[in-house]
Write a protein that holds these residues in place. Structure first.
Motif, PDB file in Angstrom:
ATOM      1  N   ARG A 291      -8.027   1.658   2.529  1.00 48.80           N
ATOM      2  CA  ARG A 291      -8.156   0.764   3.678  1.00 48.80           C
ATOM      3  C   ARG A 291      -7.649   1.508   4.908  1.00 48.80           C
ATOM      4  O   ARG A 291      -6.869   2.446   4.811  1.00 48.80           O
ATOM      5  CB  ARG A 291      -7.319  -0.510   3.507  1.00 48.80           C
TER       6      ARG A 291
ATOM      7  N   ALA B 207      -5.763  -4.187  -4.295  1.00 49.93           N
ATOM      8  CA  ALA B 207      -7.231  -4.160  -4.276  1.00 49.93           C
ATOM      9  C   ALA B 207      -7.779  -2.868  -4.867  1.00 49.93           C
ATOM     10  O   ALA B 207      -8.983  -2.738  -5.063  1.00 49.93           O
ATOM     11  CB  ALA B 207      -7.738  -4.325  -2.854  1.00 49.93           C
ATOM     12  N   HIS B 208      -6.899  -1.903  -5.127  1.00 55.70           N
ATOM     13  CA  HIS B 208      -7.286  -0.610  -5.698  1.00 55.70           C
ATOM     14  C   HIS B 208      -8.369   0.068  -4.864  1.00 55.70           C
ATOM     15  O   HIS B 208      -9.419   0.449  -5.377  1.00 55.70           O
ATOM     16  CB  HIS B 208      -7.746  -0.749  -7.149  1.00 55.70           C
TER      17      HIS B 208
ATOM     18  N   ASP C 206      -4.622   0.596  -0.869  1.00 54.00           N
ATOM     19  CA  ASP C 206      -4.243  -0.797  -1.121  1.00 54.00           C
ATOM     20  C   ASP C 206      -3.967  -0.940  -2.612  1.00 54.00           C
ATOM     21  O   ASP C 206      -4.872  -0.811  -3.443  1.00 54.00           O
ATOM     22  CB  ASP C 206      -5.373  -1.719  -0.674  1.00 54.00           C
TER      23      ASP C 206
ATOM     24  N   CYS D 292       0.815  -1.216   0.000  1.00 52.52           N
ATOM     25  CA  CYS D 292       0.000   0.000   0.000  1.00 52.52           C
ATOM     26  C   CYS D 292       0.848   1.264   0.000  1.00 52.52           C
ATOM     27  O   CYS D 292       2.061   1.219   0.180  1.00 52.52           O
ATOM     28  CB  CYS D 292      -0.909   0.007   1.226  1.00 52.52           C
TER      29      CYS D 292
END
Length: 128
Positions: free
Chosen positions: A107, A103-104, A100, A83
């Motif tokens: 978070r 995961a695009h 992230d 990240c």
């Protein structure tokens, strides 16, 4: 902040994660206990939180640098996330907001559960 990672970036992340030394069970247990004990201290700072926040803020200041953050979730599961830290985005002392990379999405990382932070300077994203 949409980022499109090349296969090289994903491979780099997997290699970095696979190369981690195993964590002692006691280390994970301490992280979980620390996280549970500090759950009521959302707006107070601790030495552990200050240290990791400072490290993540420093990493964010280095261009094209990502961090691999390994942390214990409250359920005891270990997670490693590649990240970019986003300093100043969170209003509590307990969490830090990150992007992230795989995961695009945004978070929040619980600073009390962090076990390890690794700078990933070889990851160069391509943006569109």
């Amino acid at each position: 902040m949409q980022t499109n990672f090349s296969m090289q970036s994903v491979t780099h992340h997997r290699t970095a994660k696979a190369g981690q030394s195993p964590f002692a069970e006691a280390t994970v247990e301490r992280a979980i206990r620390r996280s549970h004990a500090a759950s009521q201290l959302l707006h107070r700072d601790t030495a552990h939180r200050k240290a990791f926040r400072a490290l993540l803020e420093t990493a964010a200041a280095i261009p094209r640098t990502f961090v691999a953050v390994t942390f214990a979730k409250n359920c005891g599961e270990l997670r490693t996330m590649l990240c970019q830290p986003l300093p100043g985005e969170d209003t509590t002392q307990r969490y830090v907001t990150v992007w992230d990379a795989l995961a695009h999405g945004y978070r929040r990382v619980n600073l009390d559960g962090i076990i390890k932070v690794t700078l990933e300077t070889g990851v160069i994203p391509t943006t569109h």
